[in-house]
Scaffold this active site. Structure first.
Site, PDB file in Angstrom:
ATOM      1  N   THR A  54     -24.645   9.080 -40.005  1.00  0.00           N
ATOM      2  CA  THR A  54     -25.475   9.809 -39.057  1.00  0.00           C
ATOM      3  C   THR A  54     -25.055   9.447 -37.636  1.00  0.00           C
ATOM      4  O   THR A  54     -24.327   8.470 -37.419  1.00  0.00           O
ATOM      5  CB  THR A  54     -26.952   9.442 -39.227  1.00  0.00           C
TER       6      THR A  54
ATOM      7  N   ASN B 243     -39.826  10.067 -39.641  1.00  0.00           N
ATOM      8  CA  ASN B 243     -38.416   9.693 -39.699  1.00  0.00           C
ATOM      9  C   ASN B 243     -37.860   9.226 -38.362  1.00  0.00           C
ATOM     10  O   ASN B 243     -36.798   8.603 -38.328  1.00  0.00           O
ATOM     11  CB  ASN B 243     -37.601  10.883 -40.210  1.00  0.00           C
TER      12      ASN B 243
ATOM     13  N   ASP C  40     -39.099  16.206 -32.123  1.00  0.00           N
ATOM     14  CA  ASP C  40     -38.092  15.260 -31.650  1.00  0.00           C
ATOM     15  C   ASP C  40     -38.169  15.199 -30.127  1.00  0.00           C
ATOM     16  O   ASP C  40     -38.519  16.188 -29.471  1.00  0.00           O
ATOM     17  CB  ASP C  40     -36.685  15.689 -32.077  1.00  0.00           C
TER      18      ASP C  40
ATOM     19  N   LYS D 177     -38.668  -2.173 -39.388  1.00  0.00           N
ATOM     20  CA  LYS D 177     -38.617  -1.492 -40.675  1.00  0.00           C
ATOM     21  C   LYS D 177     -39.395  -2.255 -41.755  1.00  0.00           C
ATOM     22  O   LYS D 177     -39.973  -1.646 -42.672  1.00  0.00           O
ATOM     23  CB  LYS D 177     -37.167  -1.265 -41.088  1.00  0.00           C
TER      24      LYS D 177
ATOM     25  N   TYR E  55     -34.879  -4.146 -35.144  1.00  0.00           N
ATOM     26  CA  TYR E  55     -34.828  -3.107 -36.165  1.00  0.00           C
ATOM     27  C   TYR E  55     -35.331  -3.641 -37.501  1.00  0.00           C
ATOM     28  O   TYR E  55     -36.150  -3.002 -38.175  1.00  0.00           O
ATOM     29  CB  TYR E  55     -33.401  -2.586 -36.297  1.00  0.00           C
TER      30      TYR E  55
END
Length: 253
Positions: A190, A92, A37, A159, A155
């Site tokens: 999240t 991810n 990360d 995706k 986005y």
């Protein structure tokens, strides 16, 4: 035997949310995990939690910008050098910008594409040669990679690219024993979802209530998405490749 006993896994975006939940679940199921990360402190915290639960030498953290080729090479190298191989890659890492085309800066478009799309290409490019015994790659798509959504042009485009890149990768590498699938969450509780509310200037409680507007009547949890990723990563999904698994409480339906 645990589901991923003896396996080595990489989780990008492992500092929080779905990435952290999946890294923890992988470790509980016997995998040794590289947590990558750009948020080094968050990655360290994930590893500390894994070590507290499963013991020393089960996970390492690597600070990495996965849109950078050399960082991706380092992440894969950490898996091979620390744990002796690589069997599972969970791509991810991702970001979102909630805006229309008219209000989106070109630099913001490029950054979303770099983090959400370029990173998947780069991680696969470096990880696949390390999967000498075959393996499983799981890419995080989105319900908005399969249908459109408002105020999220970059986005949605990114995706959709991930979902179809997943299919192309699955075709190219099946003969090497490497399966490639995407998991496509709906709204999940999240830090990213909270950031969406902030970007849109909406109250979090109202925003989360709107996210619950689906047949199951609630947003998902990171742990629920992690279970789907575990399935795709494991031998239980041995005849599944090129698929887009939707995990969204019935929202897309």
């Amino acid at each position: 035997m645990k589901t991923l006993e003896g396996k080595v896994a990489i989780v990008t975006g492992g500092a929080s949310g779905i990435g952290r939940a999946t890294a923890l679940l992988f470790a509980r199921e016997g995998a040794r995990v590289v947590v990558a990360d750009i948020d080094a402190a968050g990655a360290d915290a994930t590893v500390a939690q894994i070590v507290a639960e499963t013991g020393d030498a089960t996970a390492v953290a690597v600070r990495a910008d996965v849109s950078d080729p050399e960082d991706c090479r380092r992440v894969v190298g950490a898996a091979v050098e620390t744990f002796g191989g690589l069997h599972v890659l969970f791509n991810n890492a991702g970001i979102i910008r909630r805006t229309t085309a008219l209000d989106l800066d070109v630099d913001e478009w490029d950054r979303v594409m770099a983090v959400n799309v370029r990173s998947v290409f780069l991680m696969c490019k470096h990880a696949i040669p390390a999967m000498s015994q075959g393996g499983s790659i799981v890419n995080t798509g989105s319900g908005w990679g399969l249908k459109g959504g408002g105020n999220a042009i970059s986005y949605c485009a990114s995706k959709a690219a991930v979902v179809n890149m997943t299919r192309a990768l699955a075709i190219d590498h099946a003969k090497a024993g490497i399966r490639v699938n995407s998991v496509n969450p709906g709204d999940t509780d999240t830090p990213m979802l909270r950031d969406e509310a902030r970007q849109l200037g909406e109250d979090w409680a109202a925003f989360k209530s709107d996210a619950a507007d689906r047949p199951m009547g609630r947003a998902g949890t990171p742990d629920e998405i992690a279970q789907a990723v575990l399935f795709l990563a494991s031998d239980a999904a041995s005849y599944i490749t090129g698929s887009a698994l939707v995990v969204d409480g019935g929202g897309l339906a």
